[in-house]
Design a protein around this motif. Sequence first.
Motif, mmCIF file in Angstrom:
data_model
loop_
_atom_site.group_PDB
_atom_site.id
_atom_site.type_symbol
_atom_site.label_atom_id
_atom_site.label_comp_id
_atom_site.label_asym_id
_atom_site.label_seq_id
_atom_site.Cartn_x
_atom_site.Cartn_y
_atom_site.Cartn_z
ATOM 1 N N LEU A 172 43.148 30.369 40.924
ATOM 2 C CA LEU A 172 43.023 30.592 39.481
ATOM 3 C C LEU A 172 43.884 31.769 39.033
ATOM 4 O O LEU A 172 44.559 31.695 37.992
ATOM 5 C CB LEU A 172 41.559 30.842 39.121
ATOM 6 N N LEU A 173 43.877 32.848 39.810
ATOM 7 C CA LEU A 173 44.691 34.007 39.448
ATOM 8 C C LEU A 173 46.179 33.693 39.573
ATOM 9 O O LEU A 173 46.985 34.154 38.763
ATOM 10 C CB LEU A 173 44.319 35.202 40.318
ATOM 11 N N VAL B 158 39.575 29.597 45.766
ATOM 12 C CA VAL B 158 39.488 29.173 44.366
ATOM 13 C C VAL B 158 39.890 30.315 43.441
ATOM 14 O O VAL B 158 40.683 30.131 42.502
ATOM 15 C CB VAL B 158 38.064 28.677 44.035
ATOM 16 N N LEU B 159 39.359 31.508 43.701
ATOM 17 C CA LEU B 159 39.695 32.659 42.868
ATOM 18 C C LEU B 159 41.190 32.963 42.950
ATOM 19 O O LEU B 159 41.838 33.234 41.923
ATOM 20 C CB LEU B 159 38.891 33.881 43.303
ATOM 21 N N TRP C 236 47.021 39.721 39.590
ATOM 22 C CA TRP C 236 47.369 38.853 40.713
ATOM 23 C C TRP C 236 47.984 39.662 41.858
ATOM 24 O O TRP C 236 47.633 39.461 43.030
ATOM 25 C CB TRP C 236 48.334 37.760 40.272
ATOM 26 N N VAL D 64 47.591 30.754 39.126
ATOM 27 C CA VAL D 64 47.931 29.934 37.961
ATOM 28 C C VAL D 64 48.050 30.819 36.717
ATOM 29 O O VAL D 64 49.005 30.693 35.937
ATOM 30 C CB VAL D 64 46.862 28.842 37.749
ATOM 31 N N GLY D 65 47.101 31.729 36.529
ATOM 32 C CA GLY D 65 47.142 32.594 35.359
ATOM 33 C C GLY D 65 48.340 33.511 35.342
ATOM 34 O O GLY D 65 48.854 33.855 34.266
#
Length: 275
Positions: free
Chosen positions: A32-33, A28-29, A249, A35-36
Amino acid sequence: MKAGTVRKPRLEPTKRRWLRPLSPAERVLALLLWVGAHIPGIVISAVIVFPIVVLLPGLIAWLIVGAMVLGSVLLATSWIRWPAVGWFLGGTRLPADLDAAIRPLLEVAGCMNDGRRIDLGLAAPGLQTTAVGPNIVLIDRALVDGYCAGKVESQHLAFTLAHRVAQLRLGYTRFELVVTFWCLPMILFKAIGAGLGRIPLIAAAWRARFLMAGVVLVQSYLEGTLPLGIAGAGIIAATYVIPWLRRVWIRHLDRLADTALGPLWPRASQPSRRL
């Protein structure tokens, strides 16, 4: 670089084992990274391109959209992968003699059963070893030269390859070329900005852009156009946040690869990756 100067690996292949799977929280982390670090660039490029496309005649607009979709499909396959690596990243295929000399280190790395499916290449001058999904590793030219000259140990190069292959196996570099393709407008604007940044006055204004964000907010508040001011300040803030997210990232992907390699290459025996 001559294959004749390349030493034979002195390491023995490690026992075959799978990479350690990531936990749900790690996945999950990482998502999210990812995507960011990538989606903002795609959105900005879309904001640059699509208003222009909308103004074009219907047939031409649809042809451009079709070409973008077709290009994305081709980049996701192996048809134009190496030409794209050359266009976007400046990488080239590893010459056959060097490939034959370095490829055994994929076996030494001991973190994959299908090393033959990994394509090896040379990174652009000045760039470090990088993984390009789904199956390409571009090796730092200085690392290859050092290995050929006997200045870089087999263990160092083997671990570098293992680290990048682990990133490929984790899957987060799979669509790197497609993402780069969709971010080309932003990359073009960054290149133009880098060129203008050589002018001292423009460079000074760019470094002080955070002051401009404050001016925009205050002026928009006084004029009763605060939403527009917030949008403008947000664009300026994005010039700080997006590069930061990209760096975060990259560091996180390195840590994921280290974690996944843990059972295969204990940290205590990992050589330094710095050249």
